[in-house]
Design an enzyme around this catalytic site. Structure first.
Site, PDB file in Angstrom:
ATOM      1  N   SER A 139      -2.582   3.878  -9.617  1.00 56.24           N
ATOM      2  CA  SER A 139      -1.114   3.971  -9.617  1.00 56.24           C
ATOM      3  C   SER A 139      -0.590   2.847 -10.501  1.00 56.24           C
ATOM      4  CB  SER A 139      -0.589   3.779  -8.193  1.00 56.24           C
ATOM      5  OG  SER A 139       0.795   3.510  -8.185  1.00 56.24           O
ATOM      6  N   TYR A 152      -1.186   0.246   0.336  1.00 57.64           N
ATOM      7  CA  TYR A 152      -1.282   1.125  -0.841  1.00 57.64           C
ATOM      8  C   TYR A 152      -1.552   0.310  -2.113  1.00 57.64           C
ATOM      9  CZ  TYR A 152       0.068   5.093  -3.860  1.00 57.64           C
ATOM     10  OH  TYR A 152       0.088   6.108  -4.788  1.00 57.64           O
TER      11      TYR A 152
HETATM   12  N1  LIG Z   1       3.316  11.006  -6.773  1.00 57.70           N
HETATM   13  C1  LIG Z   1       3.371   9.853  -7.386  1.00 57.70           C
HETATM   14  O1  LIG Z   1       4.438   9.433  -7.833  1.00 57.70           O
HETATM   15  C2  LIG Z   1       2.129   9.030  -7.554  1.00 57.70           C
HETATM   16  C3  LIG Z   1       2.209   7.860  -8.294  1.00 57.70           C
HETATM   17  C4  LIG Z   1       1.078   7.085  -8.466  1.00 57.70           C
HETATM   18  C5  LIG Z   1      -0.119   7.484  -7.911  1.00 57.70           C
HETATM   19  N2  LIG Z   1      -0.176   8.620  -7.179  1.00 57.70           N
HETATM   20  C6  LIG Z   1      -1.471   9.003  -6.630  1.00 57.70           C
HETATM   21  O2  LIG Z   1      -1.788  10.295  -7.107  1.00 57.70           O
HETATM   22  C7  LIG Z   1      -2.687  10.924  -6.205  1.00 57.70           C
HETATM   23  C8  LIG Z   1      -2.188  12.316  -5.913  1.00 57.70           C
HETATM   24  O3  LIG Z   1      -0.922  12.205  -5.264  1.00 57.70           O
HETATM   25  P1  LIG Z   1       0.191  13.369  -5.318  1.00 57.70           P
HETATM   26  O4  LIG Z   1       1.402  12.792  -5.893  1.00 57.70           O
HETATM   27  O5  LIG Z   1      -0.388  14.594  -5.910  1.00 57.70           O
HETATM   28  O6  LIG Z   1       0.460  13.546  -3.742  1.00 57.70           O
HETATM   29  P2  LIG Z   1       0.111  14.785  -2.790  1.00 57.70           P
HETATM   30  O7  LIG Z   1       0.389  14.328  -1.409  1.00 57.70           O
HETATM   31  O8  LIG Z   1       0.798  15.986  -3.294  1.00 57.70           O
HETATM   32  O9  LIG Z   1      -1.461  14.977  -3.002  1.00 57.70           O
HETATM   33  C9  LIG Z   1      -2.422  14.160  -2.361  1.00 57.70           C
HETATM   34  C10 LIG Z   1      -3.422  15.076  -1.700  1.00 57.70           C
HETATM   35  O10 LIG Z   1      -4.467  14.292  -1.106  1.00 57.70           O
HETATM   36  C11 LIG Z   1      -4.826  14.957   0.085  1.00 57.70           C
HETATM   37  N3  LIG Z   1      -5.510  14.078   1.032  1.00 57.70           N
HETATM   38  C12 LIG Z   1      -4.975  13.053   1.748  1.00 57.70           C
HETATM   39  N4  LIG Z   1      -5.902  12.539   2.550  1.00 57.70           N
HETATM   40  C13 LIG Z   1      -7.053  13.236   2.353  1.00 57.70           C
HETATM   41  C14 LIG Z   1      -8.357  13.173   2.913  1.00 57.70           C
HETATM   42  N5  LIG Z   1      -8.664  12.285   3.857  1.00 57.70           N
HETATM   43  N6  LIG Z   1      -9.275  14.050   2.468  1.00 57.70           N
HETATM   44  C15 LIG Z   1      -8.962  14.975   1.518  1.00 57.70           C
HETATM   45  N7  LIG Z   1      -7.745  15.079   0.958  1.00 57.70           N
HETATM   46  C16 LIG Z   1      -6.803  14.219   1.380  1.00 57.70           C
HETATM   47  C17 LIG Z   1      -3.510  15.464   0.660  1.00 57.70           C
HETATM   48  O11 LIG Z   1      -3.731  16.505   1.613  1.00 57.70           O
HETATM   49  C18 LIG Z   1      -2.781  15.921  -0.580  1.00 57.70           C
HETATM   50  O12 LIG Z   1      -2.955  17.289  -0.851  1.00 57.70           O
HETATM   51  C19 LIG Z   1      -2.778  10.013  -4.979  1.00 57.70           C
HETATM   52  O13 LIG Z   1      -3.961   9.240  -5.068  1.00 57.70           O
HETATM   53  C20 LIG Z   1      -1.565   9.124  -5.122  1.00 57.70           C
HETATM   54  O14 LIG Z   1      -1.748   7.889  -4.489  1.00 57.70           O
HETATM   55  C21 LIG Z   1       0.917   9.412  -6.991  1.00 57.70           C
END
Ligand SMILES: NC(=O)c1ccc[n+]([C@@H]2O[C@H](COP(=O)([O-])OP(=O)(O)OC[C@H]3O[C@@H](n4cnc5c(N)ncnc54)[C@H](O)[C@@H]3O)[C@@H](O)[C@H]2O)c1
Length: 253
Positions: A139, A152
């Site tokens: 991130s 986080y």
């Molecule tokens: N959305 C943002 O702005 C953003 C910014 C920086 C980083 N991220 C990172 O990007 C990645 C994806 O996030 P996103 O935005 O698509 O969110 P999201 O919640 O849509 O997707 C994350 C997915 O991970 C799954 N997950 C959570 N715990 C789990 C487990 N124990 N086993 C298997 N799957 C699991 C969830 O069910 C979900 O579908 C994450 O690592 C998040 O930290 C997101």
């Protein structure tokens, strides 16, 4: 010719926003894609949204070793050895000062991001083809602090250490290992964070507050992050390893 023709790509968190957008992009470039996510209903919904015969959907908890071995085995038995390992699953906690941060949530966040990526690599790397690519989703806060998000932010920084170690361990196999660092993205995951940031800042609009700090002046889109993932997955980044790829609209600067 696609950028990922016949490449086997495994994406954890594949039913979520960024994972699913990446799965779509990888498939459009000729890949075979295994999506892993926590709940059966979510992976099945994602699979039918993706369509076609080049998708495997696997329900598994990435923080568990047995589940990890199972999702790796299922991917390899369906498609053959893995070319792209994309450790992307993530969870989040409340936005609250460290002195009030719940210990169980701290542990749960470490378990998914840090232990989950460790297990993915520990059991996935032996099943990868030489010349492949490992992508770990960190991130923008894997490269800067953010008040209220101690678990986080700590987890996302830890992934950089993991990536740097793995890049050195895997180079002899020509497997590249990089972290991808999205800034705030226009999706539900970030909307919850925006709300928490706004509250911590005294009841302001957290989204607007963030946008005013981002040089490009907006949240990114899942498709833009999928584009950066495609770059890291494919030969376009053939000489890129051990690197933090920022996709944050310039937020970190
Ligand atoms: N959305 C943002 O702005 C953003 C910014 C920086 C980083 N991220 C990172 O990007 C990645 C994806 O996030 P996103 O935005 O698509 O969110 P999201 O919640 O849509 O997707 C994350 C997915 O991970 C799954 N997950 C959570 N715990 C789990 C487990 N124990 N086993 C298997 N799957 C699991 C969830 O069910 C979900 O579908 C994450 O690592 C998040 O930290 C997101």
């Amino acid at each position: 010719m696609g950028l990922l023709d016949n490449k086997v790509c495994l994406i954890t968190g594949g039913a979520g926003s960024l994972g699913l957008a990446s799965a779509k992009k990888f498939l459009a470039e000729g890949a075979k894609v295994a999506i892993v996510d926590l709940r059966e209903a979510d992976v099945e919904r994602a699979k039918s949204e993706l369509g076609g015969s080049n998708v495997e959907a696997i329900a598994a908890d990435v923080s568990q070793a047995d589940a990890t071995k199972r999702y790796i085995d299922r991917t390899v038995s369906r498609f053959g050895k893995i070319d792209v390992l994309f450790s992307n699953a993530g969870n989040q906690g409340p936005i609250t000062p460290t002195t009030e941060y719940p210990e169980d949530i701290f542990d749960a966040i470490m378990a998914v991001h840090v232990r989950g990526s460790f297990l993915c690599c520990k059991y996935g790397l032996p099943q990868m083809n030489d010349g492949g690519s490992v992508i770990i989703t960190s991130s923008v806060v894997g490269a800067m602090g953010a008040p209220g998000s101690v678990a986080y932010v700590t987890a996302k920084h830890a992934l950089v250490g993991m990536m740097r170690t793995l890049a050195k361990e895997c180079a002899r196999r020509n497997i590249r290992v990089n972290t991808l660092h999205p800034g705030p993205i226009d999706n539900e995951f970030q909307a919850r964070i925006d709300a928490g940031i706004g509250k911590l800042a005294g009841g302001v609009d957290g989204r607007k507050l963030l946008d005013s700090a981002i040089p490009l002046g907006r949240h990114g889109t899942p498709e833009e992050i999928a584009g950066s993932a495609l770059y890291l997955a494919s030969g376009l980044s053939g000489f890129v390893t051990g690197t933090m790829v920022m996709a944050d609209g310039g937020l970190r600067g």
